[in-house]
Design a protein around this motif. Structure first.
Motif, PDB file in Angstrom:
ATOM      1  N   TYR A 164       0.841  -1.200   0.000  1.00 34.09           N
ATOM      2  CA  TYR A 164       0.000   0.000   0.000  1.00 34.09           C
ATOM      3  C   TYR A 164       0.874   1.248   0.000  1.00 34.09           C
ATOM      4  CZ  TYR A 164      -3.102   3.665   1.710  1.00 34.09           C
ATOM      5  OH  TYR A 164      -3.787   4.842   1.852  1.00 34.09           O
ATOM      6  N   SER A 165       1.899   1.245   0.820  1.00 35.36           N
ATOM      7  CA  SER A 165       2.781   2.404   0.926  1.00 35.36           C
ATOM      8  C   SER A 165       3.448   2.725  -0.404  1.00 35.36           C
ATOM      9  CB  SER A 165       3.841   2.156   2.002  1.00 35.36           C
ATOM     10  OG  SER A 165       4.748   3.243   2.066  1.00 35.36           O
ATOM     11  N   SER A 168       0.911   4.262  -2.751  1.00 35.64           N
ATOM     12  CA  SER A 168       0.605   5.602  -2.293  1.00 35.64           C
ATOM     13  C   SER A 168       1.755   6.568  -2.571  1.00 35.64           C
ATOM     14  CB  SER A 168       0.291   5.582  -0.794  1.00 35.64           C
ATOM     15  OG  SER A 168      -0.026   6.872  -0.319  1.00 35.64           O
ATOM     16  N   ASP A 202      -6.253  -0.036   2.709  1.00 32.24           N
ATOM     17  CA  ASP A 202      -5.659   0.983   3.569  1.00 32.24           C
ATOM     18  C   ASP A 202      -5.828   0.584   5.034  1.00 32.24           C
ATOM     19  OD1 ASP A 202      -8.295   1.486   4.253  1.00 32.24           O
ATOM     20  OD2 ASP A 202      -8.421   3.371   3.130  1.00 32.24           O
ATOM     21  N   ASP A 203      -5.531   1.526   5.952  1.00 27.59           N
ATOM     22  CA  ASP A 203      -5.584   1.208   7.385  1.00 27.59           C
ATOM     23  C   ASP A 203      -6.988   0.899   7.873  1.00 27.59           C
ATOM     24  OD1 ASP A 203      -2.885   1.548   7.557  1.00 27.59           O
ATOM     25  OD2 ASP A 203      -2.986   3.630   8.246  1.00 27.59           O
ATOM     26  N   ARG A 206     -10.091  -0.580   3.546  1.00 32.47           N
ATOM     27  CA  ARG A 206     -10.794  -0.210   2.329  1.00 32.47           C
ATOM     28  C   ARG A 206      -9.893  -0.489   1.134  1.00 32.47           C
ATOM     29  NH1 ARG A 206     -12.046   5.943   3.923  1.00 32.47           N
ATOM     30  NH2 ARG A 206      -9.788   5.691   4.217  1.00 32.47           N
ATOM     31  N   ILE A 208      -7.965  -0.129  -2.320  1.00 27.13           N
ATOM     32  CA  ILE A 208      -7.562   1.017  -3.145  1.00 27.13           C
ATOM     33  C   ILE A 208      -7.926   0.777  -4.613  1.00 27.13           C
ATOM     34  CG2 ILE A 208      -5.653   1.525  -1.583  1.00 27.13           C
ATOM     35  CD1 ILE A 208      -3.740   0.472  -3.771  1.00 27.13           C
ATOM     36  N   PHE A 221      -7.051   4.369  -6.153  1.00 24.57           N
ATOM     37  CA  PHE A 221      -7.146   5.644  -5.438  1.00 24.57           C
ATOM     38  C   PHE A 221      -8.083   6.615  -6.161  1.00 24.57           C
ATOM     39  CE2 PHE A 221      -2.785   4.326  -4.036  1.00 24.57           C
ATOM     40  CZ  PHE A 221      -3.072   4.184  -2.688  1.00 24.57           C
TER      41      PHE A 221
END
Length: 304
Positions: A164-165, A168, A202-203, A206, A208, A221
């Motif tokens: 995820y990071s 992002s 995400d945290d 949810r 992306i 996103f």
């Protein structure tokens, strides 16, 4: 498509051609780019670093903008292939072999133009590396544009799926720039990302990645994704790249596709000239294109 035996290049009809339709469906570059007509082999296209704005007092003097104005050069390169077709195959086959060959060429061209424009990892030489690809542009320092090579490229650290990071971070690099336009941005990605994207949340757990329904595009996103089989790294332009998959976050307004000619074809009858000795006709197909991305700060890439 019906072919005459006259040796003249026949352009594909943009609205009805199966070849053009397949290219538009497969190639993100052909379908999304700003199309720049080219009347010669080269064309200079203006590029601006933007323009500033300031408050002007009543009766005051307008300040003058000092933003950089320069240009990018589009150089047309020919993508083509020829195929020999025996007269027996033309006369006896129930299927239209000429149409089949043309559509097959169109699909290969669509993947190659995307690869050449987005994912070749070396400097342009005008032949095997026809353009400066987006990947190469983002890997190259350009002091004039205040860009440091590699700054907008994120490489996944794991041999598995990007995290995820990492997703992002990659999109954040272009979101923070002056060329980010939330209404225009598109992610061009190799379909290899689909599997890994399905498991990224995400945290708040949810996803992306949202798969489109009813003709709407997939999104990451909230940004539409255009899938491209050419979006894999390659040392030279190819229709079958085998390197690492790329996800490119781009502004289509900065994707400059020079249109010199084509797609077009010429059918050379096997009963003409020296080819009459073999009972074979020759079908040649080509398209002449140039490509440049307008500004390195207007894109970012995640290397999967």
């Amino acid at each position: 498509m019906t072919r005459n035996t006259a040796e003249a290049w026949l352009p594909e009809e943009w609205e009805t051609s199966k070849v053009v339709q397949s290219i538009q469906q497969i190639s993100a570059v052909e379908s999304l780019s700003a199309r720049i007509p080219m009347g010669s082999d080269t064309k200079h296209v203006p590029r601006t670093a933007g323009m500033d704005v300031a408050v002007v007092a009543k009766g005051g003097t307008y300040g003058e903008d000092t933003s950089l104005n320069d240009e990018v050069l589009l150089s047309a390169v020919k993508f083509g292939k020829a195929v020999r077709i025996a007269e027996e195959d033309i006369d006896d086959s129930v299927a239209n072999i000429i149409d089949a060959k043309m559509v097959g060429w169109g699909k290969s061209y669509a993947k190659m133009i995307d690869n050449a424009s987005l994912a070749v990892s070396a400097a342009s030489n005008g032949t095997t590396i026809p353009f400066t690809s987006l990947y190469q542009l983002l890997n190259t320092t350009d002091a004039t544009l205040s860009y440091t090579g590699g700054a907008n490229i994120t490489t996944a650290s794991s041999s598995g799926a990007p995290t995820y990071s990492e997703f992002s971070t990659a999109i954040g690099l272009v979101e923070a720039g002056d060329y980010f336009d939330p209404g225009a941005m598109v992610a061009i990605a190799h379909p290899a990302f689909r599997k890994s994207l399905r498991g990224v949340v995400d945290d708040q757990h949810r996803p992306i990645f949202i798969e489109g329904l009813g003709g709407t595009p997939d999104t990451v996103f909230g940004i539409p994704i255009r899938w491209s089989l050419g979006a894999k790294l390659a040392a030279t332009a190819t229709s079958a790249p085998t390197g690492r998959a790329l996800m490119c976050f781009v502004n289509p307004e900065l994707m400059l596709l020079g249109i010199r000619s084509g797609p077009e074809s010429v059918f050379i009858d096997g009963r003409d000239g020296l080819s009459a000795l073999t009972d074979e006709s020759i079908l040649k197909m080509r398209a002449r294109r140039g490509f440049a991305y307008g500004h390195p700060n207007g894109a970012s890439i995640l290397v999967g």
